[in-house]
Each structure stands twice: as C-alpha cells, then as structure tokens.
Scaffold this motif. Structure first.
Motif, PDB file in Angstrom:
ATOM      1  N   GLU A  76       0.822  -1.207   0.000  1.00  0.00           N
ATOM      2  CA  GLU A  76       0.000   0.000   0.000  1.00  0.00           C
ATOM      3  C   GLU A  76       0.854   1.253   0.000  1.00  0.00           C
ATOM      4  O   GLU A  76       0.497   2.240  -0.633  1.00  0.00           O
ATOM      5  CB  GLU A  76      -0.936   0.006   1.214  1.00  0.00           C
ATOM      6  CG  GLU A  76      -2.096  -0.944   1.083  1.00  0.00           C
ATOM      7  CD  GLU A  76      -3.019  -0.874   2.287  1.00  0.00           C
ATOM      8  OE1 GLU A  76      -3.163   0.222   2.864  1.00  0.00           O
ATOM      9  OE2 GLU A  76      -3.574  -1.920   2.643  1.00  0.00           O
ATOM     10  N   THR A  77       1.967   1.205   0.716  1.00  0.00           N
ATOM     11  CA  THR A  77       2.869   2.349   0.769  1.00  0.00           C
ATOM     12  C   THR A  77       3.440   2.640  -0.610  1.00  0.00           C
ATOM     13  O   THR A  77       3.520   3.801  -1.025  1.00  0.00           O
ATOM     14  CB  THR A  77       4.015   2.090   1.766  1.00  0.00           C
ATOM     15  OG1 THR A  77       3.454   1.714   3.013  1.00  0.00           O
ATOM     16  CG2 THR A  77       4.864   3.326   1.949  1.00  0.00           C
ATOM     17  N   ILE A  93       2.102   1.838  -3.550  1.00  0.00           N
ATOM     18  CA  ILE A  93       1.033   2.353  -4.413  1.00  0.00           C
ATOM     19  C   ILE A  93       0.727   3.805  -4.080  1.00  0.00           C
ATOM     20  O   ILE A  93       0.568   4.647  -4.972  1.00  0.00           O
ATOM     21  CB  ILE A  93      -0.240   1.468  -4.292  1.00  0.00           C
ATOM     22  CG1 ILE A  93       0.040   0.089  -4.889  1.00  0.00           C
ATOM     23  CG2 ILE A  93      -1.431   2.117  -4.988  1.00  0.00           C
ATOM     24  CD1 ILE A  93      -1.063  -0.923  -4.640  1.00  0.00           C
ATOM     25  N   GLY A  94       0.661   4.120  -2.793  1.00  0.00           N
ATOM     26  CA  GLY A  94       0.428   5.501  -2.374  1.00  0.00           C
ATOM     27  C   GLY A  94       1.526   6.435  -2.845  1.00  0.00           C
ATOM     28  O   GLY A  94       1.258   7.552  -3.294  1.00  0.00           O
ATOM     29  N   GLU A  95       2.762   5.966  -2.755  1.00  0.00           N
ATOM     30  CA  GLU A  95       3.890   6.782  -3.213  1.00  0.00           C
ATOM     31  C   GLU A  95       3.833   6.978  -4.728  1.00  0.00           C
ATOM     32  O   GLU A  95       4.078   8.076  -5.229  1.00  0.00           O
ATOM     33  CB  GLU A  95       5.202   6.121  -2.822  1.00  0.00           C
ATOM     34  CG  GLU A  95       6.414   6.964  -3.137  1.00  0.00           C
ATOM     35  CD  GLU A  95       7.690   6.354  -2.598  1.00  0.00           C
ATOM     36  OE1 GLU A  95       8.756   6.775  -3.065  1.00  0.00           O
ATOM     37  OE2 GLU A  95       7.618   5.472  -1.724  1.00  0.00           O
ATOM     38  N   ILE A 104       1.141   6.974  -6.627  1.00  0.00           N
ATOM     39  CA  ILE A 104       0.052   7.918  -6.920  1.00  0.00           C
ATOM     40  C   ILE A 104       0.487   9.343  -6.605  1.00  0.00           C
ATOM     41  O   ILE A 104       0.238  10.276  -7.370  1.00  0.00           O
ATOM     42  CB  ILE A 104      -1.230   7.523  -6.144  1.00  0.00           C
ATOM     43  CG1 ILE A 104      -1.784   6.212  -6.710  1.00  0.00           C
ATOM     44  CG2 ILE A 104      -2.275   8.635  -6.202  1.00  0.00           C
ATOM     45  CD1 ILE A 104      -2.913   5.611  -5.894  1.00  0.00           C
ATOM     46  N   THR A 105       1.172   9.533  -5.483  1.00  0.00           N
ATOM     47  CA  THR A 105       1.673  10.860  -5.114  1.00  0.00           C
ATOM     48  C   THR A 105       2.657  11.385  -6.151  1.00  0.00           C
ATOM     49  O   THR A 105       2.582  12.552  -6.562  1.00  0.00           O
ATOM     50  CB  THR A 105       2.351  10.811  -3.728  1.00  0.00           C
ATOM     51  OG1 THR A 105       1.397  10.362  -2.767  1.00  0.00           O
ATOM     52  CG2 THR A 105       2.876  12.173  -3.325  1.00  0.00           C
ATOM     53  N   CYS A 111       2.850  10.492  -9.283  1.00  0.00           N
ATOM     54  CA  CYS A 111       2.107  10.787 -10.517  1.00  0.00           C
ATOM     55  C   CYS A 111       1.414  12.144 -10.424  1.00  0.00           C
ATOM     56  O   CYS A 111       1.401  12.914 -11.394  1.00  0.00           O
ATOM     57  CB  CYS A 111       1.084   9.694 -10.802  1.00  0.00           C
ATOM     58  SG  CYS A 111       1.790   8.175 -11.458  1.00  0.00           S
ATOM     59  N   ARG A 166      13.440   5.094  -5.997  1.00  0.00           N
ATOM     60  CA  ARG A 166      12.435   6.156  -6.001  1.00  0.00           C
ATOM     61  C   ARG A 166      12.878   7.343  -6.833  1.00  0.00           C
ATOM     62  O   ARG A 166      12.054   7.971  -7.484  1.00  0.00           O
ATOM     63  CB  ARG A 166      12.131   6.585  -4.575  1.00  0.00           C
ATOM     64  CG  ARG A 166      11.414   5.522  -3.795  1.00  0.00           C
ATOM     65  CD  ARG A 166      11.091   5.994  -2.409  1.00  0.00           C
ATOM     66  NE  ARG A 166      10.585   4.891  -1.633  1.00  0.00           N
ATOM     67  CZ  ARG A 166      10.814   4.737  -0.362  1.00  0.00           C
ATOM     68  NH1 ARG A 166      11.529   5.622   0.298  1.00  0.00           N
ATOM     69  NH2 ARG A 166      10.317   3.712   0.277  1.00  0.00           N
TER      70      ARG A 166
END
Length: 184
Positions: free
Chosen positions: A2-3, A5-7, A9-10, A12, A131
C-alpha cells in the motif's frame, strides 16, 4: 505494498502538476505553425529536461534551492516574455524570422524555461535509489505527454483562429512570463 502504491500515486500527481506548465506553454507554442516532426522533438526535449533538471536538482542540494530558485524563475520569466512578445510582433510582420524559435538553441531555452520548476522540486525531494529513478521518469513522461497534448491542441486552435493564433499564443506565453516575474 500500500505504501508503494500511495507513493506512486503521489509521484504521478506531482509529475502531472509539474507537467501542467509544459502543457500550458505548449498550448501557446502550438499556435505557431509547427510540423508534427517539430512537435515530436519539442515534447521529447521538454521530457528530457524534466528528467535531467530534477536529477541535477537532487545533486545540487537544498542549500542552492533558495538562492538559485528565484534567479531561475526570473530568467525563465524573461525568456517567456521575449518569446511571447516576439510572437505577437511577428504576427504583424509576416516577413521577419522569429528571434527565438522552438528549434535549435531556441528549443533548449524553451525547454529550460518550462522545466525550471522541476529543478526546484528536485532540490527538495531528497530521495535516492529506485524512487529517484521512478520520480524523474514520471516527471519526464508526464511533461512530454502533456507538452505534446498542448502543442497538438494549440495546433488545432491555430487552424480555427487563423492569423490571430500567433497573437493569442504570444499572449499566453507573455502571461506565463509575467506570472514567473510577478508571482503575486
């Protein structure tokens, strides 16, 4: 997971926000009569600048961000003012060659002016490893795609607006230059 995916999305969303400047300026630039080959190279160049500028910013560090950020904005604003003013003037003088065009060195100045904000973001990111690669690749991809979209939409509007399209495009670039020079 989840982390991650959240990163993603952020990142993007950040890449989209940074690419919107390229879209807006591309919309104005697209009002000039450009061939599809030129549009391709402009988008590719801006995408590459949106990769290398934040990477360069990451390397340069946070200290220089405060000192160089204001100067970079003023240089970018001045370049957009010159380009926008030149487009407006050249729309009335059809025989003159443009002072700055989206070709050669003019394309490099143009790409630099729309990628300065990604340099500043790169200075503040401070992340390394995979990253960093993901971040700069997303920045490049989003800005390239948004530039192409802006240029193609501008090209389409140019056909509808005819002779007034260069004045409109120059006005858009001029307004972005003023926004960079006078941010209030």
């Amino acid at each position: 997971m989840e982390t991650l995916i959240g990163e993603f999305i952020t990142l993007c969303m950040m890449a989209f926000a940074l690419g919107m400047d390229a879209f807006s300026v591309g919309l104005g630039m697209g009002l000039i009569r450009l061939r599809f080959k030129q549009i391709f190279y402009i988008g590719l160049t801006i995408g590459l600048f949106h990769i290398f500028m934040p990477l360069f910013g990451l390397w340069l560090g946070r200290f220089l961000s405060q000192q160089f950020g204001a100067i970079a904005s003023y240089i970018g604003g001045l370049l957009l003012l010159i380009l926008g003013g030149q487009m407006i003037v050249s729309s009335f003088k059809k025989d003159d060659e443009p002072f700055i065009s989206p070709l050669g060195i003019g394309l490099l100045f143009f790409a630099l002016s729309v990628s300065l904000d990604s340099f500043s973001v790169g200075l503040s990111l401070g992340i390394y490893g995979a990253r960093t690669v993901l971040t700069i690749m997303l920045f490049g991809l989003f800005s390239m795609m948004l530039t192409w979209t802006g240029l193609l939409l501008g090209r389409r509007f140019q056909q509808w607006l005819g002779v007034y399209s260069e004045v409109l495009g120059g006005s858009i670039l001029f307004a972005f230059g003023m926004k960079l020079l006078c941010p209030f």
